[in-house]
Design an enzyme around this catalytic site. Structure first.
Site, PDB file in Angstrom:
ATOM      1  N   GLU A 111     -19.729  29.833   3.462  1.00 50.02           N
ATOM      2  CA  GLU A 111     -20.983  30.331   4.024  1.00 50.02           C
ATOM      3  C   GLU A 111     -21.766  29.150   4.594  1.00 50.02           C
ATOM      4  OE1 GLU A 111     -24.098  31.903   1.286  1.00 50.02           O
ATOM      5  OE2 GLU A 111     -24.229  33.557   2.710  1.00 50.02           O
TER       6      GLU A 111
ATOM      7  N   CYS B  68     -27.802  36.760   4.382  1.00 46.14           N
ATOM      8  CA  CYS B  68     -26.536  36.865   3.655  1.00 46.14           C
ATOM      9  C   CYS B  68     -25.504  37.699   4.408  1.00 46.14           C
ATOM     10  CB  CYS B  68     -26.785  37.412   2.264  1.00 46.14           C
ATOM     11  SG  CYS B  68     -27.818  38.867   2.281  1.00 46.14           S
TER      12      CYS B  68
ATOM     13  N   SER C 211     -27.594  32.034  -3.805  1.00 48.88           N
ATOM     14  CA  SER C 211     -26.238  31.527  -3.606  1.00 48.88           C
ATOM     15  C   SER C 211     -25.287  32.024  -4.697  1.00 48.88           C
ATOM     16  CB  SER C 211     -26.259  29.999  -3.590  1.00 48.88           C
ATOM     17  OG  SER C 211     -26.723  29.510  -4.823  1.00 48.88           O
TER      18      SER C 211
ATOM     19  N   GLY D 289     -25.786  32.230  -8.722  1.00 53.07           N
ATOM     20  CA  GLY D 289     -25.524  33.544  -9.319  1.00 53.07           C
ATOM     21  C   GLY D 289     -24.645  33.424 -10.557  1.00 53.07           C
TER      22      GLY D 289
ATOM     23  N   GLU E 116     -23.111  30.249  -6.145  1.00 53.48           N
ATOM     24  CA  GLU E 116     -23.078  29.193  -7.162  1.00 53.48           C
ATOM     25  C   GLU E 116     -24.155  29.432  -8.236  1.00 53.48           C
ATOM     26  OE1 GLU E 116     -23.952  25.506  -5.251  1.00 53.48           O
ATOM     27  OE2 GLU E 116     -24.017  24.423  -7.163  1.00 53.48           O
TER      28      GLU E 116
ATOM     29  N   LYS F 158     -39.953  35.328  -9.715  1.00 53.46           N
ATOM     30  CA  LYS F 158     -40.003  33.912  -9.339  1.00 53.46           C
ATOM     31  C   LYS F 158     -39.579  33.756  -7.881  1.00 53.46           C
ATOM     32  CE  LYS F 158     -37.370  30.450  -9.149  1.00 53.46           C
ATOM     33  NZ  LYS F 158     -37.879  29.830  -7.898  1.00 53.46           N
TER      34      LYS F 158
ATOM     35  N   GLU G  57     -27.101  39.661  -5.873  1.00 57.39           N
ATOM     36  CA  GLU G  57     -26.881  39.785  -4.424  1.00 57.39           C
ATOM     37  C   GLU G  57     -26.622  38.378  -3.921  1.00 57.39           C
ATOM     38  OE1 GLU G  57     -26.700  42.461  -2.695  1.00 57.39           O
ATOM     39  OE2 GLU G  57     -27.737  43.963  -3.897  1.00 57.39           O
TER      40      GLU G  57
HETATM   41  P1  NAI Z   1     -30.335  29.031  -4.443  1.00 57.70           P
HETATM   42  O1  NAI Z   1     -29.332  30.019  -4.869  1.00 57.70           O
HETATM   43  O2  NAI Z   1     -30.403  27.717  -5.147  1.00 57.70           O
HETATM   44  O3  NAI Z   1     -31.805  29.666  -4.514  1.00 57.70           O
HETATM   45  C1  NAI Z   1     -32.121  31.029  -4.690  1.00 57.70           C
HETATM   46  C2  NAI Z   1     -33.136  31.200  -5.815  1.00 57.70           C
HETATM   47  O4  NAI Z   1     -32.541  30.804  -7.047  1.00 57.70           O
HETATM   48  C3  NAI Z   1     -34.401  30.361  -5.676  1.00 57.70           C
HETATM   49  O5  NAI Z   1     -35.513  31.082  -6.154  1.00 57.70           O
HETATM   50  C4  NAI Z   1     -34.127  29.197  -6.620  1.00 57.70           C
HETATM   51  O6  NAI Z   1     -35.295  28.585  -7.109  1.00 57.70           O
HETATM   52  C5  NAI Z   1     -33.373  29.888  -7.736  1.00 57.70           C
HETATM   53  N1  NAI Z   1     -32.538  29.017  -8.573  1.00 57.70           N
HETATM   54  C6  NAI Z   1     -31.908  27.873  -8.227  1.00 57.70           C
HETATM   55  N2  NAI Z   1     -31.241  27.361  -9.276  1.00 57.70           N
HETATM   56  C7  NAI Z   1     -31.440  28.197 -10.325  1.00 57.70           C
HETATM   57  C8  NAI Z   1     -30.996  28.216 -11.678  1.00 57.70           C
HETATM   58  N3  NAI Z   1     -30.215  27.264 -12.162  1.00 57.70           N
HETATM   59  N4  NAI Z   1     -31.378  29.247 -12.460  1.00 57.70           N
HETATM   60  C9  NAI Z   1     -32.150  30.240 -11.971  1.00 57.70           C
HETATM   61  N5  NAI Z   1     -32.609  30.266 -10.713  1.00 57.70           N
HETATM   62  C10 NAI Z   1     -32.259  29.262  -9.874  1.00 57.70           C
HETATM   63  O7  NAI Z   1     -30.112  28.772  -2.881  1.00 57.70           O
HETATM   64  P2  NAI Z   1     -30.558  27.476  -2.015  1.00 57.70           P
HETATM   65  O8  NAI Z   1     -30.218  26.235  -2.726  1.00 57.70           O
HETATM   66  O9  NAI Z   1     -31.940  27.689  -1.570  1.00 57.70           O
HETATM   67  O10 NAI Z   1     -29.572  27.631  -0.757  1.00 57.70           O
HETATM   68  C11 NAI Z   1     -28.257  27.131  -0.818  1.00 57.70           C
HETATM   69  C12 NAI Z   1     -27.263  28.085  -0.210  1.00 57.70           C
HETATM   70  O11 NAI Z   1     -27.299  29.324  -0.907  1.00 57.70           O
HETATM   71  C13 NAI Z   1     -27.518  28.484   1.225  1.00 57.70           C
HETATM   72  O12 NAI Z   1     -27.012  27.551   2.131  1.00 57.70           O
HETATM   73  C14 NAI Z   1     -26.804  29.787   1.317  1.00 57.70           C
HETATM   74  O13 NAI Z   1     -25.436  29.567   1.517  1.00 57.70           O
HETATM   75  C15 NAI Z   1     -27.001  30.394  -0.055  1.00 57.70           C
HETATM   76  N6  NAI Z   1     -28.130  31.350  -0.084  1.00 57.70           N
HETATM   77  C16 NAI Z   1     -27.843  32.674   0.020  1.00 57.70           C
HETATM   78  C17 NAI Z   1     -28.867  33.595   0.055  1.00 57.70           C
HETATM   79  C18 NAI Z   1     -28.598  35.038   0.176  1.00 57.70           C
HETATM   80  O14 NAI Z   1     -29.473  35.789   0.591  1.00 57.70           O
HETATM   81  N7  NAI Z   1     -27.433  35.498  -0.192  1.00 57.70           N
HETATM   82  C19 NAI Z   1     -30.272  33.186   0.028  1.00 57.70           C
HETATM   83  C20 NAI Z   1     -30.473  31.769  -0.147  1.00 57.70           C
HETATM   84  C21 NAI Z   1     -29.420  30.915  -0.172  1.00 57.70           C
END
Ligand code: NAI
Ligand code: MG
Length: 497
Positions: free
Chosen positions: A400, A300, A245, A249, A247, A191, A266
């Site tokens: 972050e 990250c 994120s 995770g 959160e 996804k 990750e």
């Molecule tokens: P996110 O963690 O919400 O999104 C990452 C993935 O998780 C996306 O594919 C999203 O559709 C999916 N996702 C979201 N909610 C989910 C759920 N309840 N169950 C399963 N999958 C879900 O990150 P977002 O909102 O795009 O960014 C917010 C913050 O997260 C950023 O400001 C940053 O701090 C952090 N982040 C860290 C990343 C990293 O590489 N470590 C990458 C993206 C965001």
């Protein structure tokens, strides 16, 4: 393919109504018929419409992946055949390099010099590296102390794997997930992030073209709280690999409890980057810029906490501010651009909110801090920002930010800086700049993070394990370490009595 030929392919791809999802070898609309828009962050305009996957689509994809895993050609394929398929994907990525780079730049915003020079080649390399592993996943013979017993282990695939990836490196994240899972013989449902679904879907077409059997790779774009959550909860999914994120995770981990599926995570970081007075300052300043502004800080491992020794603090800050001001911020399609836009209005607001919070708590803005106007006003551009006079306890030094914002702080002693660097819920990466080999090794030992770069930063290679300490997650990607996360050990006891 020539540049203009690849531009034609890209525009035809974007004009599909909608770009469809891949389930069981078929390109299909969402069961609900719904679509969503993906935007170009450089302009704020709609780039394409994409089929919006949800619970029912995930369920269909899981069924297809299960069928492909249990029976059919994939289950009978030799490791060598799996390796050849992965190798073929790498070749196809290279054949379509310009087109994939352009698509990535349009959907994510990143400068074309990086999507072309780094994202595409590293994606291809990842498939090629794991093509080699397909034939090298070995069990062991075990010297048990029971007479007349022959005991050995097999490393078997886990089964059906769900993979959820973020928007910051859409194509590379897809390769980090898909290549090792497939090398080990699993089947997958990927996804992509809702902000950047396009390159993963184009990669799906190349995977089909390479000759993977139907249902081995399924790609379901959609939102996190719907499609993502459905995948994380699904009772017939054996493992979830998640990048995003901290959160979310935690939510994925909770959702895994239903069938105790394996989980690797990750997650975020707040990585320290430490400059000593004996470092080559020109390189260290350049390295500090790369550490925080590469990918607009949306990485990250971003070196977002800069610790500079007090003896060289003022001169370093001066050089850094000058260099940050000189960086070319602009649309990713411009080959001169060094720093592209932030992914979305939501992230721009979030990052701007952190800058304000830092200023409220007493930080001084040494560079950037403001959004770009003029021609770029409709995109999500922010100038490379430096917050000075930051203290460890400020929000901007703890959370972050995930944008082009570095916080800077002076230090005096090696033990002091190690302790302060380790004062974080995260532990993903760290940078050290010094000419003294003893200091370098001492910090490698003292710093609690999954990767440490000395006199360099943000280096990645398919052969080098990557992952976090503490709330930066668990499990490792890349290298042979990741194969542990996509296989399980079976122990066989054969009595020879
Ligand atoms: P996110 O963690 O919400 O999104 C990452 C993935 O998780 C996306 O594919 C999203 O559709 C999916 N996702 C979201 N909610 C989910 C759920 N309840 N169950 C399963 N999958 C879900 O990150 P977002 O909102 O795009 O960014 C917010 C913050 O997260 C950023 O400001 C940053 O701090 C952090 N982040 C860290 C990343 C990293 O590489 N470590 C990458 C993206 C965001
Ligand atoms: Mg987009």
């Amino acid at each position: 393919m020539t540049t203009s030929a690849s531009e034609t392919v890209v525009s035809a791809f974007l004009q599909r109504q909608p770009v469809r999802m891949l389930i069981g070898g078929q390109w299909v609309d969402a069961a609900s018929g719904k679509t969503f828009e993906t935007l170009n962050p450089a302009t704020g305009e709609v780039l394409a419409r994409v089929a919006e996957g949800d619970r029912e689509d995930i369920d269909r994809a899981v069924k297809a992946a299960r069928a492909a895993f249990e029976s059919g050609p994939w289950a009978k394929m030799t490791p060598s055949q799996r390796g050849r398929l992965l190798w073929r994907v790498a070749e196809l990525i290279e054949e379509h390099a310009d087109e994939l780079a352009m698509l990535e730049t349009l959907d994510n915003g990143k400068p074309i010099r990086y999507s072309k020079g780094s994202d595409v080649p590293l994606t291809a390399d990842h498939f090629r590296y794991f093509a080699g592993w397909a034939t090298k996943i070995e069990g062991e013979t075990v010297p048990v102390s029971i007479p007349n017993m022959f005991t050995y282990t097999l490393r078997e695939p886990l089964g059906v794997v769900g993979q959820i990836i973020p928007w910051n490196f859409p194509m590379q994240m897809a390769s980090w997930k898909l290549a090792p899972a497939l090398a080990a013989g699993n089947t997958v449902i990927l996804k992509p992030a809702e902000q950047t679904p396009l390159t993963a879907l184009r990669l799906g077409e190349l995977i089909c073209e390479a000759g993977f059997p139907d249902g081995v790779v399924n790609i379901v774009p959609g939102y996190g709280h719907t499609a993502g959550a459905a995948l994380a909860e699904h009772l017939d999914v054996d493992k979830i690999a998640f990048t995003g994120s901290t959160e979310v995770g935690k939510k994925v981990l909770m959702a895994s409890a239903g069938n105790l599926k394996k989980v690797t995570l990750e997650l975020g970081g707040k990585s320290p980057n430490i400059i000593f007075p004996d470092a080559d300052l020109k390189w260290a300043v350049r390295g500090a810029l790369t550490a925080i502004y590469f990918n607009s800080g949306q990485i990250c491992t971003a070196g977002s906490r800069l610790f500079v020794h007090r003896d060289i603090y003022d001169q370093t800050m001066e050089q850094l501010a000058k260099a940050a001001d000189a960086m070319r911020v602009g649309a990713g399609v411009d080959p001169a651009t060094e720093v592209g836009p932030i992914i979305s209005q939501e992230q721009l607001d979030r990052v701007a909110g952190y800058i304000e919070s830092g200023q409220r708590e007493g930080a001084i803005t040494r560079a950037g801090g403001e959004r770009l106007g003029g021609d770029l006003a409709s995109g999500y551009f922010l100038r490379p920002t430096i917050l000075d006079q930051v203290r460890d306890e400020m929000t901007v030094a703890r959370e972050e930010i995930f944008g082009p914002v570095v916080v800077a702080m002076p230090f005096e002693e090696i033990e002091e800086v190690a302790a302060r660097a380790n004062q974080s819920i995260y532990g993903l990466a760290a940078g050290v700049w010094t000419a003294d080999v003893k200091k370098a090794h001492k910090l490698v030992a003292l710093l609690k993070s999954g990767v440490i770069w000395v006199n360099t930063y943000n280096q990645f290679d398919a052969a080098a394990p990557f992952g976090g300490y503490r709330q930066s997650g668990y499990g490792r990607e890349m290298g042979h370490a990741v194969l542990d996360a996509y296989t399980q050990v079976k122990t066989a006891w054969i009595s020879l009595r």
